[in-house]
Scaffold this active site. Structure first.
Site, PDB file in Angstrom:
ATOM      1  N   GLU A 217      35.415  32.200  59.094  1.00 42.48           N
ATOM      2  CA  GLU A 217      36.976  31.404  58.905  1.00 42.48           C
ATOM      3  C   GLU A 217      37.772  32.652  58.390  1.00 42.48           C
ATOM      4  O   GLU A 217      37.893  33.724  57.702  1.00 42.48           O
ATOM      5  CB  GLU A 217      36.936  30.294  57.934  1.00 42.48           C
TER       6      GLU A 217
ATOM      7  N   ASP B 143      39.656  37.298  61.522  1.00 41.88           N
ATOM      8  CA  ASP B 143      39.319  36.842  63.098  1.00 41.88           C
ATOM      9  C   ASP B 143      37.896  36.811  64.057  1.00 41.88           C
ATOM     10  O   ASP B 143      36.978  37.796  64.040  1.00 41.88           O
ATOM     11  CB  ASP B 143      40.349  37.654  63.497  1.00 41.88           C
TER      12      ASP B 143
ATOM     13  N   ASP C  13      41.988  24.753  66.591  1.00 36.01           N
ATOM     14  CA  ASP C  13      43.448  23.930  66.461  1.00 36.01           C
ATOM     15  C   ASP C  13      43.536  23.674  67.893  1.00 36.01           C
ATOM     16  O   ASP C  13      42.973  24.454  68.767  1.00 36.01           O
ATOM     17  CB  ASP C  13      44.163  25.346  66.383  1.00 36.01           C
TER      18      ASP C  13
ATOM     19  N   ASP D  48      39.078  16.197  68.986  1.00 37.23           N
ATOM     20  CA  ASP D  48      39.487  14.717  68.897  1.00 37.23           C
ATOM     21  C   ASP D  48      40.624  14.938  69.946  1.00 37.23           C
ATOM     22  O   ASP D  48      41.678  14.130  69.430  1.00 37.23           O
ATOM     23  CB  ASP D  48      39.731  14.459  67.428  1.00 37.23           C
TER      24      ASP D  48
ATOM     25  N   THR E 178      32.800  16.520  60.800  1.00 38.50           N
ATOM     26  CA  THR E 178      33.636  17.059  59.569  1.00 38.50           C
ATOM     27  C   THR E 178      34.631  16.849  59.318  1.00 38.50           C
ATOM     28  O   THR E 178      35.700  15.715  59.765  1.00 38.50           O
ATOM     29  CB  THR E 178      34.144  18.174  60.904  1.00 38.50           C
TER      30      THR E 178
ATOM     31  N   PHE F 176      38.216  17.795  59.631  1.00 35.46           N
ATOM     32  CA  PHE F 176      39.407  17.597  60.494  1.00 35.46           C
ATOM     33  C   PHE F 176      38.799  16.391  61.248  1.00 35.46           C
ATOM     34  O   PHE F 176      39.771  15.093  61.322  1.00 35.46           O
ATOM     35  CB  PHE F 176      39.372  18.831  61.666  1.00 35.46           C
ATOM     36  N   GLU F 177      37.521  15.897  61.805  1.00 31.68           N
ATOM     37  CA  GLU F 177      36.927  14.849  62.957  1.00 31.68           C
ATOM     38  C   GLU F 177      37.510  13.483  61.442  1.00 31.68           C
ATOM     39  O   GLU F 177      37.885  12.619  62.377  1.00 31.68           O
ATOM     40  CB  GLU F 177      36.010  15.068  62.388  1.00 31.68           C
TER      41      GLU F 177
HETATM   42  C1  LIG Z   1      41.403  22.682  62.808  1.00 33.76           C
HETATM   43  S1  LIG Z   1      40.712  23.580  61.894  1.00 33.76           S
HETATM   44  C2  LIG Z   1      39.123  22.425  61.523  1.00 33.76           C
HETATM   45  C3  LIG Z   1      37.830  22.854  60.529  1.00 33.76           C
HETATM   46  C4  LIG Z   1      36.578  22.604  60.973  1.00 33.76           C
HETATM   47  N1  LIG Z   1      35.978  23.135  62.184  1.00 33.76           N
HETATM   48  C5  LIG Z   1      36.679  21.007  60.954  1.00 33.76           C
HETATM   49  O1  LIG Z   1      36.499  20.461  62.311  1.00 33.76           O
HETATM   50  O2  LIG Z   1      37.263  20.359  59.878  1.00 33.76           O
HETATM   51  C6  LIG Z   1      40.278  25.134  62.980  1.00 33.76           C
HETATM   52  C7  LIG Z   1      40.265  25.997  61.739  1.00 33.76           C
HETATM   53  O3  LIG Z   1      39.698  27.236  62.486  1.00 33.76           O
HETATM   54  C8  LIG Z   1      40.373  28.543  62.205  1.00 33.76           C
HETATM   55  N2  LIG Z   1      40.233  29.061  62.530  1.00 33.76           N
HETATM   56  C9  LIG Z   1      40.983  28.974  64.388  1.00 33.76           C
HETATM   57  N3  LIG Z   1      40.740  30.371  64.601  1.00 33.76           N
HETATM   58  C10 LIG Z   1      40.304  31.233  64.095  1.00 33.76           C
HETATM   59  C11 LIG Z   1      39.635  31.902  64.780  1.00 33.76           C
HETATM   60  N4  LIG Z   1      39.792  32.950  65.313  1.00 33.76           N
HETATM   61  N5  LIG Z   1      38.794  33.305  63.699  1.00 33.76           N
HETATM   62  C12 LIG Z   1      38.315  32.195  61.930  1.00 33.76           C
HETATM   63  N6  LIG Z   1      38.818  31.216  62.097  1.00 33.76           N
HETATM   64  C13 LIG Z   1      39.981  29.961  62.768  1.00 33.76           C
HETATM   65  C14 LIG Z   1      41.403  27.914  61.312  1.00 33.76           C
HETATM   66  O4  LIG Z   1      41.694  28.467  60.127  1.00 33.76           O
HETATM   67  C15 LIG Z   1      41.260  26.581  60.901  1.00 33.76           C
HETATM   68  O5  LIG Z   1      40.942  26.268  59.403  1.00 33.76           O
END
Ligand SMILES: C[S@@+](CC[C@H](N)C(=O)[O-])C[C@H]1O[C@@H](n2cnc3c(N)ncnc32)[C@H](O)[C@@H]1O
Length: 228
Positions: free
Chosen positions: A85, A112, A135, A171, A207, A209-210
């Site tokens: 993350e 990343d 995302d 979602d 989760t 976000f869900e």
């Molecule tokens: C929409 S959130 C969902 C978080 C969690 N999985 C949830 O369902 O509650 C997407 C997460 O992915 C992380 N993220 C996106 N691209 C990433 C990457 N390339 N490497 C690490 N983290 C990443 C973002 O920082 C964000 O916290």
């Protein structure tokens, strides 16, 4: 006048949010970083040597605030977990929870995930990869930022052991359909639920976000694919 130079900046699937750290997140980052975080270096790691027990390795990409990863690592002490993350408050929150639960089967990387997958794993070294609610990047001009793309799926698959699985959830229906299309086109993966099918009764904790999406009336689509 010379032509503008093409940009060399890679397209990232995230933007770093400047979220404020709570006191407990800051303390966890200060006090437990060495215990939980593996600092990124672009070279393959001996994952077995990083955990006290040699057991199957699950990698969760983009764990957000980490509640579901904490629940899984607590419930499945016979598996090792790596969470990746870039959002530091989430890393701090999960570290705080992991310390309180005295977990030894969880490690984190704050970098990343695309680069981590590419450089830090040998081929066929992971037992399970989870990408929950990445995302969605709703706007068409942002679709190139979506983390689930053919090249990344092929990279993930190359790091999975034979028989290992890739579990995705979203979602956002158009993203779910895009995921299904991309995964079904990857020749080394097979849809565990049957061609064109989503996973109706997924095994995973809800989760954050869900839960937010459900409050807004969103549906949920899970996909489970196996490496052939
Ligand atoms: C929409 S959130 C969902 C978080 C969690 N999985 C949830 O369902 O509650 C997407 C997460 O992915 C992380 N993220 C996106 N691209 C990433 C990457 N390339 N490497 C690490 N983290 C990443 C973002 O920082 C964000 O916290």
């Amino acid at each position: 006048m010379s032509a503008p130079k093409p940009s060399k900046r890679p397209i990232r699937s995230y933007v770093i949010r400047s979220g404020r750290l709570t006191d407990s997140q800051r303390r966890a980052l200060d006090e437990h970083w060495q215990d939980y975080v593996i600092d990124y270096e672009p070279s393959a790691l001996d994952w077995n040597a990083l955990y006290p027990q040699q057991q199957p390795l699950t990698v969760e990409i983009g764990f957000g605030m980490g509640d579901s990863l904490l629940a899984m690592a607590s419930a499945q002490s016979d598996c090792n977990f790596l969470g990746i993350e870039v959002h530091r408050p989430g890393v701090g929150k999960l570290m705080h929870g992991a310390h309180q639960a005295e977990l030894t089967n969880l490690k984190l990387m704050c970098h990343d995930a695309v680069e981590v997958l590419e450089h830090c794993f040998e081929k066929e070294s992971i037992d399970r990869v989870l990408v929950f609610f990445p995302d969605p990047w709703h706007k068409k001009r942002h679709h190139k930022r979506r983390i689930i793309q053919p090249a990344f799926v092929s990279l993930i698959s190359s790091k999975l052991k034979t028989g290992a699985c890739l579990h995705l959830a979203t979602d956002w229906q158009p993203y779910a359909e895009h995921m299904l299309e991309v995964l079904e086109q990857e020749p080394t993966l097979i849809n565990h639920c049957g061609p064109g099918k989503f996973w109706d009764e997924p095994e995973r904790p809800a989760t954050k976000f869900e839960q937010r999406g459900k409050r807004l009336g969103h549906g949920v689509w899970d996909l489970l694919f196996r490496k052939e």
